[in-house]
Design an enzyme around this catalytic site. Structure first.
Site, PDB file in Angstrom:
ATOM      1  N   SER A 222       0.820  -1.201  -0.053  1.00  0.00           N
ATOM      2  CA  SER A 222       0.030   0.104  -0.066  1.00  0.00           C
ATOM      3  C   SER A 222       0.764   1.306  -0.129  1.00  0.00           C
ATOM      4  CB  SER A 222      -1.101  -0.073   1.297  1.00  0.00           C
ATOM      5  OG  SER A 222      -0.277  -0.339   2.653  1.00  0.00           O
ATOM      6  N   GLY A 224       0.106   4.915  -0.239  1.00  0.00           N
ATOM      7  CA  GLY A 224      -0.670   6.057  -0.048  1.00  0.00           C
ATOM      8  C   GLY A 224      -1.618   6.633  -1.251  1.00  0.00           C
ATOM      9  N   ALA A 225      -1.171   7.846  -1.847  1.00  0.00           N
ATOM     10  CA  ALA A 225      -1.860   8.292  -3.080  1.00  0.00           C
ATOM     11  C   ALA A 225      -1.669   7.643  -4.215  1.00  0.00           C
ATOM     12  CB  ALA A 225      -1.519   9.678  -3.160  1.00  0.00           C
ATOM     13  N   GLY A 227      -1.683   4.531  -4.496  1.00  0.00           N
ATOM     14  CA  GLY A 227      -2.654   3.338  -4.622  1.00  0.00           C
ATOM     15  C   GLY A 227      -1.826   2.027  -4.051  1.00  0.00           C
ATOM     16  N   GLY A 254      -6.367   0.257   5.286  1.00  0.00           N
ATOM     17  CA  GLY A 254      -5.477  -1.157   4.818  1.00  0.00           C
ATOM     18  C   GLY A 254      -6.056  -2.205   5.098  1.00  0.00           C
ATOM     19  N   ASP A 255      -6.916  -2.102   6.306  1.00  0.00           N
ATOM     20  CA  ASP A 255      -7.631  -3.354   6.684  1.00  0.00           C
ATOM     21  C   ASP A 255      -8.816  -3.892   5.882  1.00  0.00           C
ATOM     22  OD1 ASP A 255      -5.795  -3.452   9.020  1.00  0.00           O
ATOM     23  OD2 ASP A 255      -7.384  -2.195  10.131  1.00  0.00           O
TER      24      ASP A 255
END
Length: 342
Positions: A222, A224-225, A227, A254-255
């Protein structure tokens, strides 16, 4: 519970306390507009999102004390099946202060109770029995380790899951992530900072390949902006993101992505095929003020906005595919700041 059950493991569960305030300002007092208390921790959040998306799930892990009782009561009230092992210590709390002005969240995570060796052995025995009973398709092991738990705890969980015929996802950080890799988890999902910490590689693709060399079978990062990046053992690299930025509460985004990846694995899809759902589910989590919650209507609207790009392994260029169906899936990112859409 029927077919396609997913088991989530949360060794450092929490009671998530969320304060909603007009705006967060340092060095001053705040008038809290509303307070919520729900069972949390990364694996519990994953289970919560799965239930909201209609997947059968059982949450397990460790709970203790009055706070642990509050977590159990909340899960019961939400109809979320659980089988937590008891410990003597008091389950931790996680406090999020959410600003109404910009949706930003400031989070305070307590370290968690000390777990004894006997309590850890008891949990492993309980987990083995649970896996034999429900025969899950996927086991998700998420979050930090409380004091007293061995560093290779998630490796032990992965091995038990494999013995039961389940595929595995591990979402953790630091030494706990590195120690899980020799067990060969099917997928690991660090964020970019966690990946840099354990590999020293500033490039996310290079860092993901380090984890693959150490035993992971697939890595979703993951970012951030930007993706989510999906890096596979056969050299493929995929990036998934939304078409425009979102703002909101990123806690638990994220979960939600992990929940989508687990759902995809349970359905027999590859992580790349599950990327669109992962981005849509995690973006929907950003739009909700509480971690571990998504609105199905938000998911449906966001899914059409997901874009998937394949990145070449040589020039590091990308070929863009606009995705408007559920055939591909792109995990969105979790972050500890307000979250532009990936």
């Amino acid at each position: 519970m029927g077919p396609d059950v997913i088991v989530t493991v949360t060794l450092n569960a929490a009671l998530d306390v969320t304060y909603l305030v007009p705006r967060v300002e340092l060095h001053t007092s705040h008038r809290v507009g509303s307070v919520s208390q729900v069972g949390g921790g990364k694996g519990v959040n994953v289970a919560s999102v799965l239930v909201q998306q209609g997947r059968p799930v059982v949450a397990t892990g460790l709970l203790g004390g009055t706070t642990g009782d509050l977590v159990r009561a909340d899960l019961d009230a939400r109809g979320l099946a659980h089988r937590f092992s008891p410990i003597a210590g008091e389950t931790r709390r996680s406090v999020a202060v959410v600003s109404e002005a910009d949706g930003d969240a400031t989070v305070f995570n307590e370290p968690g109770p000390t777990v004894t060796e006997a309590e850890w052995r008891g949990f492993l025995a309980d987990l083995r029995a649970l896996l034999a009973e429900v025969r899950p398709e996927v086991v998700v092991a998420s979050g930090s380790l409380p004091p007293g738990i061995p560093t290779d705890a998630y490796a032990a969980v992965v091995r038990l899951a494999r013995e039961a015929g389940a595929r595995t996802i591990v979402d953790t950080s630091a030494d706990a992530l590195l120690a899980a890799l020799p067990a060969g988890p099917d997928l690991v999902k660090p964020n970019r900072d966690e990946l840099l910490e354990v590999t020293g590689e500033p490039d996310a693709v290079a860092g993901a390949r380090v984890l693959l060399e150490r035993g992971a079978r697939e890595v979703v990062v993951s970012a951030g902006a930007e993706g989510l990046l999906d890096v596979t053992a056969d050299g493929d690299v995929w990036r998934a993101h939304l078409d425009a930025a979102l703002t909101g509460n990123p806690t638990g985004a994220g979960d939600a992505a992990v929940a989508a990846l687990a759902s995809g694995l349970a359905d027999g899809r590859s992580a790349r095929e599950a990327l669109t759902d992962a981005v849509a589910w995690s973006a929907a989590a950003v739009l909700h003020p509480l971690a571990g919650h998504v609105r199905p209507d938000d998911v449906d609207g966001l899914r059409a906005r997901v874009r998937v790009e394949q990145q070449t392994t040589t020039e590091q260029q990308t070929t863009t595919e606009q995705q408007t169906t559920t055939e591909t899936a792109a995990p969105h990112q979790e972050d500890h700041r307000a979250h532009p859409a990936p």
